[in-house]
Design an enzyme around this catalytic site. Structure first.
Site, PDB file in Angstrom:
ATOM      1  N   GLY A 133      20.809   2.565 -25.389  1.00 49.28           N
ATOM      2  CA  GLY A 133      20.941   2.035 -24.028  1.00 49.28           C
ATOM      3  C   GLY A 133      20.071   2.827 -23.054  1.00 49.28           C
TER       4      GLY A 133
ATOM      5  N   ARG B 207      37.608   0.823  -7.348  1.00 43.82           N
ATOM      6  CA  ARG B 207      38.105  -0.036  -8.420  1.00 43.82           C
ATOM      7  C   ARG B 207      39.529   0.225  -8.869  1.00 43.82           C
ATOM      8  NH1 ARG B 207      32.894  -0.374 -12.223  1.00 43.82           N
ATOM      9  NH2 ARG B 207      31.776  -1.597 -10.670  1.00 43.82           N
TER      10      ARG B 207
ATOM     11  N   ALA C 171      20.497   5.558 -21.409  1.00 45.95           N
ATOM     12  CA  ALA C 171      20.438   7.016 -21.590  1.00 45.95           C
ATOM     13  C   ALA C 171      19.587   7.371 -22.809  1.00 45.95           C
ATOM     14  CB  ALA C 171      21.849   7.583 -21.729  1.00 45.95           C
TER      15      ALA C 171
ATOM     16  N   GLU D  89      28.870  -2.468  -3.139  1.00 46.99           N
ATOM     17  CA  GLU D  89      30.035  -2.710  -4.001  1.00 46.99           C
ATOM     18  C   GLU D  89      31.186  -1.843  -3.516  1.00 46.99           C
ATOM     19  OE1 GLU D  89      29.299  -2.851  -8.289  1.00 46.99           O
ATOM     20  OE2 GLU D  89      27.200  -3.217  -7.879  1.00 46.99           O
TER      21      GLU D  89
ATOM     22  N   ARG E 256      35.271   6.180 -11.261  1.00 49.57           N
ATOM     23  CA  ARG E 256      33.828   6.070 -11.006  1.00 49.57           C
ATOM     24  C   ARG E 256      33.520   5.152  -9.817  1.00 49.57           C
ATOM     25  NH1 ARG E 256      29.742   2.459 -12.844  1.00 49.57           N
ATOM     26  NH2 ARG E 256      31.339   1.302 -13.972  1.00 49.57           N
TER      27      ARG E 256
ATOM     28  N   HIS F 222      37.954  -2.654 -14.924  1.00 46.12           N
ATOM     29  CA  HIS F 222      37.255  -3.440 -13.897  1.00 46.12           C
ATOM     30  C   HIS F 222      38.230  -4.485 -13.378  1.00 46.12           C
ATOM     31  CE1 HIS F 222      34.291  -5.795 -11.779  1.00 46.12           C
ATOM     32  NE2 HIS F 222      33.383  -4.874 -12.030  1.00 46.12           N
TER      33      HIS F 222
ATOM     34  N   HIS G 275      36.727  -1.096 -18.867  1.00 52.52           N
ATOM     35  CA  HIS G 275      35.317  -1.255 -18.512  1.00 52.52           C
ATOM     36  C   HIS G 275      34.479  -0.012 -18.761  1.00 52.52           C
ATOM     37  CE1 HIS G 275      31.937  -2.950 -16.367  1.00 52.52           C
ATOM     38  NE2 HIS G 275      31.946  -1.999 -15.455  1.00 52.52           N
TER      39      HIS G 275
END
Ligand code: SIN
Length: 530
Positions: free
Chosen positions: A16, A297, A18, A119, A393, A248, A358
Site C-alpha cells: 500500500g 468519528r 507505506a 471531514e 484518529r 467508521h 475501519h
C-alpha cells in the site's frame, strides 16, 4: 515441497502507500528492494479503498492548527513528537513525492490551486482529494513508479508466515546468547508454487496494513487480517495501543449480508453538507455533540449506535437530497454508482448507513524514523503505532502518515545500509530451512470458515464499539480456546494460505482483546460501559 532462498538489501512486506513509498525511496537511493504483495498486484491493500482524501495544508492553515485537531480527536493520548513531525514534515513530503515526483492528479482549479475538502474533527478544509477515489488514484501513480524502478523486485501472491529473528531461528549459540535480537527477513509462502521461501534481508519493513477483517463488519480489504501484528508479536517487537480500533460511522447498510466488505460512505460526504438523520427524518447529531455531523468519528459512531438503540431501527440515514443534491454524482461518482447498484439514488433518497470496523490506531511501536524495538525491523502505515492517533484518529491523516513513515523508513535505512549492517554469511547460513509441519491432509474449508466466523463474531460482539469487563473476559476465553484447538488440529497439516491467514487473524484478535482488557480507562475508540 522445496525451500528456496533469496537475499535482498531490504524486504518490504506490503504494497500500500507505506510499503510502496518505502520501496520507492530506497530504490531512488540505489538500494535493491524486494516488495511483497499478498495479492495479484500492488492494489491488494486498504490504500486502494480510501475515498476521502489526504491532509495537506490550505492557505489559511498552519501546522499548529493541524496539531490541535489531531490531539483533540485523539483525546490527547497522542505522542506529541510524532504529531508535530506529521504536521510539519507531512505536507512537505507530500509536495515533494505525491505531487512533484508521482504527479497524483488531486482536484484543482489551476496548477497548484487545489480544492480542499473537510471531514469530521477538522477546524478547516485542508484535505486534498481525487473525487471519491483518492487512495486508488494515489496507488495508480505509485504502482506505475514502482514498475519503472529496475531495483524493485515485486513478488506477488506472497504471504509472509513469520519474521526471521536471530533469537528464534539462528541455530548457533553465539546468536542466541547475544542480548540483541535482530530481524533478518521472513519465511514467505509462494502461493502459486505452494512453496515456502526464505527471504533474508539486511532490513525488513512491515507495511501489511490493518486488521479490520477480524471484525464481522468492516470497510477493509480481504487482506487486512493483522498479518503484520501477529508476526511482530511472535517476534517479540513491542505493540502499543491495540485497543484503539476505529469504527467508521457510515457504511452502506445491506441488511444481514455476512462477511462481505461494508461499502464505505466517505466522511467527505458530510464534509460537503450531507446530514445524518433518523427514521423520522430528524437530524439527530446536534443532540449528541455541538460539532454535529462533523464531530470526531468515535463520537459520531456512538451517537449512531445510541440512536439505533433508542429508535429500535437497524440503521440511520445519510441525507444528501438537500443542498448538495446536484453535485453528488460528479463529486462522489464511486459512492453514487455503488448506491445506485443497491437501488438508492442519493440525489433523491437518503442512504441507509451503519458503523463498521475501519482503522487500527495502534500497532507495532515505531519512532519517527519507523524503527521498531526489534533491531533491523521497521514498520510503516496502519500496522504501526507512531503515536499520531492516540485514542482516536483524525480523518484523512492515515494516508499522510503511511506516506510519511514509508518515506522516513526508506531514508533512514538508506543512510544506515553499508558494511556494518550487511548480514554475515555465518548468520545467513544459520537460518534453517522451513520445517513443514507434516502431511495430515485435514484442511477443510468448512472448518476454516467456522473458525473465521467465531473470530469475527467474538470481536464484533465483545471487543466492538461498546465494551465491558464481562464481554472482554468472554472474548479472551473464547479466543484462547479457539487458538489452542487450532494449534492441536493443524499441528501436522501442510501449510497453505488459508491456514496462515487464519492463524494471523486469530492471534491478532487475541492480542487486541488482551490490550482492551488491560486498559480500564474508557476513552476515544476504547469505550467501556463499566
Ligand atoms: C473516509 O473517506 O471517510 C475515510 C477516510 C479516512 O478513513 O480517513
Amino acid at each position: 515441497m522445496n525451500d528456496f532462498r533469496i537475499k535482498t538489501d531490504v524486504l518490504v512486506i506490503g504494497s500500500g502507500i507505506a510499503g510502496s513509498m518505502a520501496a520507492l525511496t530506497l530504490a531512488d537511493a540505489g538500494v535493491d528492494v524486494t516488495l511483497l504483495s499478498a495479492g495479484e498486484d500492488l492494489f491488494a491493500c486498504n490504500t486502494e479503498l480510501a475515498q476521502g482524501g489526504i491532509v495537506f495544508h490550505s492557505p489559511e492553515d498552519d501546522p499548529v492548527k493541524l496539531e490541535h485537531d489531531i490531539l483533540t480527536a485523539g483525546w490527547k493520548q497522542n505522542y506529541r513528537r510524532a504529531v508535530c513531525y506529521l504536521a510539519h514534515k507531512g505536507p512537505e513530503v507530500l509536495q515533494k513525492t505525491l505531487i512533484d515526483a508521482y504527479k497524483v492528479p488531486f482536484a484543482h482549479r489551476a496548477a497548484a490551486d487545489w480544492y480542499f475538502t473537510r471531514e469530521g474533527g477538522h477546524g478547516i478544509a485542508r484535505i486534498l482529494y481525487a473525487k471519491d477515489h483518492t487512495g486508488l488514484t494515489i496507488m495508480q501513480q505509485l504502482a506505475e513508479a514502482v514498475s519503472k524502478r529496475p531495483n524493485i523486485r515485486v513478488l506477488t501472491n506472497r504471504t509472509a508466515i513469520d519474521l526471521l529473528t536471530t533469537h528464534h531461528h539462528a541455530s548457533h549459540l553465539d546468536f542466541k546468547y547475544n542480548l540483541m535480537d535482530q530481524c533478518v527477513g521472513a519465511y514467505v509462502f509462494n502461493e502459486p508454487l505452494n512453496q515456502v521461501e526464505i527471504i533474508l534481508a539486511d532490513f525488513t519493513v512491515l507495511a501489511t496494513g490493518g486488521a479490520g477483517r477480524i471484525y464481522l463488519n468492516s470497510t477493509n480489504s480481504n487482506h487486512a487480517i493483522g498479518a503484520g501484528l501477529s508476526m511482530a508479536s511472535r517476534a517479540g517487537a513491542k505493540l502499543y495501543n491495540l485497543e484503539y480500533v476505529q469504527f467508521h460511522p457510515t457504511t452502506f447498510y445491506q441488511g444481514a449480508k455476512r462477511f462481505e466488505r461494508r461499502f464505505l460512505i466517505s466522511e467527505a460526504v458530510r464534509g460537503e453538507g450531507g446530514k445524518l438523520i433518523n427514521g423520522t427524518g430528524e437530524a439527530f447529531m446536534t443532540r449528541y455533540d455541538q460539532r454535529a455531523d462533523l464531530a470526531p468519528r468515535d463520537i459520531v459512531t456512538r451517537a449512531i449506535m445510541a440512536e439505533m438503540l433508542r429508535t429500535g431501527d437497524d440503521c440511520v440515514y445519510l441525507d444528501t437530497t438537500h443542498g448538495m443534491r446536484n453535485e453528488v454524482a460528479e463529486r462522489f461518482p464511486t459512492i453514487y454508482g455503488k448506491c445506485l447498484e443497491y437501488g438508492i439514488d442519493m440525489r433523491t433518497t437518503p442512504i441507509p448507513v451503519v458503523p463498521a470496523a475501519h482503522f487500527f490506531c495502534g500497532g507495532v511501536l515505531v519512532d519517527t524514523r519507523g524503527r521498531t524495538t526489534l533491531e533491523r525491523l521497521y514498520a510503516a502505515g496502519e500496522v504501526s503505532c507512531t503515536g499520531v492517533h492516540g485514542a482516536n484518529r483524525l480523518a484523512s491523516t492515515s494516508l499522510l502518515e503511511g506516506m510519511l513513515w514509508g518515506y522516513s523508513a526508506g531514508q533512514d535505512i538508506a543512510k544506515r545500509l553499508g558494511k556494518k549492517w550487511k548480514l554475515t554469511k555465518k548468520l545467513m547460513d544459520n537460518i534453517p530451512e522451513w520445517q513443514n509441519p507434516g502431511d495430515i491432509q485435514n484442511e477443510d474449508p468448512a472448518l476454516i470458515a467456522q473458525d473465521w466466523a467465531t473470530i469475527r463474531h467474538t470481536m464484533w460482539n465483545y471487543v466492538g464499539i461498546i465494551r465491558s469487563t464481562a464481554r472482554l473476559r468472554r472474548a479472551f476465553e473464547d479466543l484462547r480456546t479457539l487458538s489452542k484447538n487450532m494449534h492441536d488440529f493443524y499441528r501436522q497439516t501442510p501449510i497453505s494460505k488459508p491456514i496462515i491467514d487464519l492463524f494471523h487473524g486469530c492471534q491478532t484478535a487475541y492480542v487486541v482483546t488482551q490490550a482492551a482488557m488491560r486498559n480500564k480507562q474508557s476513552l476515544g475508540c476504547h469505550y467501556r460501559v463499566d
